[in-house]
Design a protein around this motif. Structure first.
Motif, PDB file in Angstrom:
ATOM      1  N   ALA A   1      21.111 -26.067  -0.629  1.00 18.61           N
ATOM      2  CA  ALA A   1      20.155 -27.170  -0.702  1.00 18.61           C
ATOM      3  C   ALA A   1      20.675 -28.292  -1.597  1.00 18.61           C
ATOM      4  O   ALA A   1      20.521 -29.479  -1.282  1.00 18.61           O
ATOM      5  N   LEU A   2      21.303 -27.923  -2.710  1.00 15.37           N
ATOM      6  CA  LEU A   2      21.818 -28.934  -3.631  1.00 15.37           C
ATOM      7  C   LEU A   2      23.129 -29.540  -3.144  1.00 15.37           C
ATOM      8  O   LEU A   2      23.448 -30.688  -3.465  1.00 15.37           O
ATOM      9  N   LEU A   3      23.893 -28.796  -2.356  1.00 15.13           N
ATOM     10  CA  LEU A   3      25.138 -29.330  -1.810  1.00 15.13           C
ATOM     11  C   LEU A   3      24.879 -30.368  -0.726  1.00 15.13           C
ATOM     12  O   LEU A   3      25.416 -31.480  -0.770  1.00 15.13           O
ATOM     13  N   SER A   4      24.057 -30.013   0.255  1.00 21.35           N
ATOM     14  CA  SER A   4      23.914 -30.893   1.414  1.00 21.35           C
ATOM     15  C   SER A   4      22.481 -31.105   1.867  1.00 21.35           C
ATOM     16  O   SER A   4      22.251 -31.761   2.881  1.00 21.35           O
ATOM     17  N   GLY A   5      21.506 -30.556   1.146  1.00 27.48           N
ATOM     18  CA  GLY A   5      20.122 -30.710   1.562  1.00 27.48           C
ATOM     19  C   GLY A   5      19.776 -29.859   2.761  1.00 27.48           C
ATOM     20  O   GLY A   5      18.762 -30.114   3.427  1.00 27.48           O
TER      21      GLY A   5
ATOM     22  N   ASN B   1      31.455 -39.604  -3.233  1.00 26.79           N
ATOM     23  CA  ASN B   1      30.450 -39.325  -2.204  1.00 26.79           C
ATOM     24  C   ASN B   1      30.919 -38.292  -1.179  1.00 26.79           C
ATOM     25  O   ASN B   1      30.515 -38.329  -0.021  1.00 26.79           O
ATOM     26  N   PHE B   2      31.765 -37.380  -1.617  1.00 27.24           N
ATOM     27  CA  PHE B   2      32.293 -36.381  -0.693  1.00 27.24           C
ATOM     28  C   PHE B   2      31.183 -35.524  -0.097  1.00 27.24           C
ATOM     29  O   PHE B   2      31.218 -35.160   1.080  1.00 27.24           O
ATOM     30  N   LEU B   3      30.148 -35.215  -0.891  1.00 22.07           N
ATOM     31  CA  LEU B   3      29.085 -34.337  -0.414  1.00 22.07           C
ATOM     32  C   LEU B   3      28.270 -34.982   0.703  1.00 22.07           C
ATOM     33  O   LEU B   3      27.576 -34.272   1.444  1.00 22.07           O
ATOM     34  N   LYS B   4      28.360 -36.303   0.841  1.00 22.56           N
ATOM     35  CA  LYS B   4      27.646 -36.969   1.935  1.00 22.56           C
ATOM     36  C   LYS B   4      28.215 -36.565   3.290  1.00 22.56           C
ATOM     37  O   LYS B   4      27.533 -36.668   4.309  1.00 22.56           O
ATOM     38  N   HIS B   5      29.452 -36.117   3.302  1.00 24.67           N
ATOM     39  CA  HIS B   5      30.158 -35.912   4.566  1.00 24.67           C
ATOM     40  C   HIS B   5      30.317 -34.443   4.941  1.00 24.67           C
ATOM     41  O   HIS B   5      31.033 -34.123   5.884  1.00 24.67           O
ATOM     42  N   ILE B   6      29.653 -33.543   4.222  1.00 28.77           N
ATOM     43  CA  ILE B   6      29.741 -32.133   4.593  1.00 28.77           C
ATOM     44  C   ILE B   6      28.409 -31.691   5.200  1.00 28.77           C
ATOM     45  O   ILE B   6      27.351 -32.255   4.902  1.00 28.77           O
ATOM     46  N   PHE B   7      28.467 -30.687   6.061  1.00 26.40           N
ATOM     47  CA  PHE B   7      27.260 -30.206   6.723  1.00 26.40           C
ATOM     48  C   PHE B   7      27.471 -28.761   7.144  1.00 26.40           C
ATOM     49  O   PHE B   7      28.605 -28.318   7.372  1.00 26.40           O
ATOM     50  N   ILE B   8      26.372 -28.009   7.223  1.00 31.19           N
ATOM     51  CA  ILE B   8      26.455 -26.643   7.725  1.00 31.19           C
ATOM     52  C   ILE B   8      26.806 -26.705   9.208  1.00 31.19           C
ATOM     53  O   ILE B   8      26.157 -27.399   9.994  1.00 31.19           O
ATOM     54  N   ASP B   9      27.865 -25.992   9.573  1.00 30.54           N
ATOM     55  CA  ASP B   9      28.383 -26.047  10.946  1.00 30.54           C
ATOM     56  C   ASP B   9      27.558 -25.117  11.833  1.00 30.54           C
ATOM     57  O   ASP B   9      27.799 -23.916  11.913  1.00 30.54           O
ATOM     58  N   SER B  10      26.558 -25.682  12.530  1.00 32.21           N
ATOM     59  CA  SER B  10      25.656 -24.869  13.346  1.00 32.21           C
ATOM     60  C   SER B  10      26.333 -24.275  14.571  1.00 32.21           C
ATOM     61  O   SER B  10      25.756 -23.416  15.247  1.00 32.21           O
ATOM     62  N   SER B  11      27.561 -24.705  14.848  1.00 29.73           N
ATOM     63  CA  SER B  11      28.282 -24.135  15.994  1.00 29.73           C
ATOM     64  C   SER B  11      28.910 -22.789  15.655  1.00 29.73           C
ATOM     65  O   SER B  11      29.413 -22.094  16.543  1.00 29.73           O
ATOM     66  N   MET B  12      28.899 -22.414  14.383  1.00 26.12           N
ATOM     67  CA  MET B  12      29.474 -21.135  13.963  1.00 26.12           C
ATOM     68  C   MET B  12      28.514 -19.996  14.279  1.00 26.12           C
ATOM     69  O   MET B  12      27.477 -19.819  13.646  1.00 26.12           O
TER      70      MET B  12
END
Length: 675
Positions: A360-364, A553-564
């Motif tokens: 949650a704190l990494l990427s919301g 702003n690196f954390l703006k560009h990461i996301f949980i990969d739902s394709s995994m």
């Protein structure tokens, strides 16, 4: 109006004989004229003839005007359209095959320009709208009148009755927060809940910016931002229902009442869960008030109190124990807890933190957001993006208290973890797997390689990764308030005045309270977030001459990969690797301190007795949205009959009859922890 006039008026309306349809029409005309004549006078008498009843019904507003409405605005049309639209959304948000996802994506694009708030009629009261919707969650009290107070009614017949004063300490997001601001956008919400009740829904949907300004804290001080002020609601209703129909402590309070408790011997210690624990005392004097209330109970009742903490409320309780003893805090002395606390009931406490807080704190993001389906994710991102959510979460010092504690010693390393089991695709130990398109040259001898590198972070390196890439103010707040390490020798406990250690049971000792008992009550048997697979946007490139770790702003560009996903490992779904737990807190965090950690004199020098009782999750009736009386879900367990019975027995002074009841794999897992 005279009695004669009144009689004449009533005669005009009801007493004339009716012979045919023509007479009926004439009668209605005369009735209408009579009403107009006497519209300023109350009617006191009605006949029960069919035509009189029909005439009365036809006067009602909704039926009177229904036929006059345009076809598309009639209630039955709007209801049918809303039902169909809701079913489409529900279907689109559900897990889908690849073919169905294409249509779901099409829906997302089709609705991209819709402004839902502008579509709502100006005269619609959002509080009433959501109030009616949430009532669907509420059971029919006329049918469940007795079961609402079980098991307390049965226990009362066995002689169980109120004894020790009880203090309820709720968990994160459980307490309602009401506005005390008087700035421009705040005035319509003065003393109304911006968190909890249907006012929250109205503010989020129609006034999102104002709501967000209320909910975020000052990133530098961790306190109220300028012009905005929220305070925790007070009293038992501060956390009995989060909004109409959705109970939190409501069922527990009902059962306490059934054995003789009321607001004189039961107190709900509500708090602003957004604040760091240190700031709870700085801004609200929360721990000072809690100490005073417990001392008052001791003076008036002559008995010690029982503290019942749920979820983050258990961490608040541990912090309170250290604060009240400390000369820098409550200055109660080393015997205060022993003299004032009979028992501490820990319900679903995330004693070692939760991986969910890290994501949650990494990427919301968390499992709830990535499993919405393409359409659901699209709408959520358009309305309240993961970047907006992460920025809001990072201002909440309270949320950071639940980051994983103990590091690799507890949560494992890249190759193995204590709670690994057969069938896993890979170990839970690497809590964050990040597939990065930045720094790809390190992944291959070929400088032109386009293969992304995979960065594996354990719980401790994951927290450091968060500190490194989040903004400086958040990192300073985290360092100022919390510690996530582990002590393995007696000498390391010399400085017990460091408040950053007080929420970490691996870096602080239990109080000097040999007469107190601790009861750990928690559920298991639900899939629980344990590990995450992240990806980065491929468009992000490393600026020439700069290292990856120096990217802004690196954390703006990461996301949980739902394709995994994995056909071989059913626990891996939509980029989230699930493990065992209560649906929110992993089993390792729920049970380690209770079954092993506090059995060690290193962490429990006073030898406080600790009893652990587990509740396996069982699915309830299909129509019960909260799981029924045998659920072990993290929140819904507060309505579990067996757990409630244990809590009531402890409060009544019958806790000695309770023994360890452990049926999960926790003993196997803790045996693999080398501490």
């Amino acid at each position: 109006m005279s009695k004669q006039d009144d009689s004449q008026s009533n005669t005009d309306v009801t007493d004339e004989p009716i012979s045919n349809d023509k007479d009926k029409k004439n009668l209605r005309k005369r009735n209408t004229a009579s009403r107009r004549k006497h519209n300023s006078e109350p009617r006191r008498k009605y006949s029960n003839t069919p035509d009189a009843v029909e005439e009365l019904v036809n006067e009602t507003f909704f039926l009177k005007h229904e036929d006059e409405r345009p076809f598309l605005t009639k209630k039955r049309v709007v209801f049918t359209a809303g039902l169909v639209f809701g079913l489409i959304i529900a279907w689109a948000m559900a897990p889908q095959s690849s073919d169905l996802k294409i249509f779901s994506n099409f829906l997302a694009e089709s609705f991209s320009d819709l402004d839902f708030s502008s579509m709502l009629p100006a005269n619609v009261l959002l509080e009433e709208l959501f109030g009616n919707i949430t009532l669907l969650l509420k059971p029919n009290i006329s049918i469940l009148e007795d079961t609402e107070f079980l098991p307390a009614l049965s226990l009362a017949k066995e002689g169980i009755k109120a004894n020790f004063p009880v203090v309820l300490i709720p968990g994160i997001v459980s307490t309602g927060l009401e506005s005390w601001s008087t700035s421009n956008c705040s005035r319509p919400y003065f003393r109304r809940r911006m968190w909890g009740t249907t006012t929250m829904f109205r503010a989020v949907i129609l006034d999102k910016e104002c709501w967000s300004n209320h909910m975020r804290l000052d990133p530098e001080t961790g306190l109220d931002p300028p012009d905005f002020k929220l305070r925790a609601a007070q009293g038992l209703d501060a956390a009995d229902y989060l909004f109409p129909g959705y109970w939190v402590w409501g069922k527990m309070i009902q059962n306490f009442a059934a054995i003789g408790y009321d607001c004189n011997n039961m107190h709900l210690a509500a708090y602003d869960w957004r604040l760091s624990f240190f700031n709870l005392e700085v801004r609200d004097n929360y721990f000072s008030k809690l100490k005073s209330n417990i001392e008052l109970s001791k003076r008036t009742v002559g008995k010690k109190s029982i503290l019942v903490g749920h979820s983050m409320g258990s961490l608040v309780t541990l912090y309170f124990f250290k604060w009240v003893e400390s000369p820098n805090g409550g200055n109660g002395g080393e015997n205060w807890v022993n003299d004032h606390i009979e028992s501490f009931i820990n319900i679903g406490g995330p004693l070692l933190g939760v991986p969910k807080a890290l994501s949650a704190l990494l990427s919301g993001e968390m499992r709830d957001t990535v499993e919405l389906g393409a359409f659901g994710v699209y709408v959520l991102e358009k309305f309240f993006s993961k970047h907006e959510r992460a920025n809001l979460f990072r201002t909440w010092g309270g949320l950071s208290s639940m980051l994983p504690k103990g590091g690799e010693s507890l949560w494992g390393n890249e190759t193995h973890a204590p709670d690994d089991h057969e069938g896993l695709l890979e170990s839970y130990g690497s809590m964050i797997n990040l597939r990065s398109h930045i720094g790809m040259e390190n992944n291959s001898d070929n400088e032109n390689s386009t293969l992304p590198m995979v960065l594996k972070h354990t719980s401790s390196s994951g927290v450091e990764f968060l500190k490194k890439h989040a903004d400086t103010l958040f990192t300073e707040m985290l360092t100022r308030n919390y510690s996530f390490g582990i002590y393995k020798s007696k000498e390391e406990f010399n400085d017990q005045l460091d408040h950053t250690k007080w929420t970490n049971p691996l870096e602080s000792q239990l109080p000097n309270a040999p007469n107190m008992k601790i009861y750990c009550l928690y559920g298991y048997g639900k899939e629980t977030e344990r590990k995450y697979f992240y990806n980065t946007e491929s468009s992000v490139e490393r600026p020439e001459g700069r290292k990856r770790d120096e990217l802004k702003n690196f954390l703006k560009h990461i996301f949980i990969d739902s394709s995994m996903n994995s056909d071989k490992d059913p626990y891996l779904k939509s980029g989230v690797h699930n493990g065992e737990g209560d649906g929110t807190v992993p089993l390792l965090s729920l049970g380690y301190m209770c079954t092993k950690g506090w059995k060690n004199p290193l962490y429990n020098p006073a030898g406080i007795k600790v009893i652990t009782r587990e509740f396996v999750h069982e699915t309830g009736p299909s129509l019960d949205l909260r799981g029924g009386g045998k659920t072990a879900d993290h929140v819904d367990i507060l309505g579990n009959y067996a757990l409630t019975g244990d809590v009531l027995k402890i409060a009544a002074g019958n806790g000695d009859e309770l023994e360890d009841n452990i049926s999960s794999n926790i003993l196997e897992y803790v045996s693999k922890v080398n501490v």
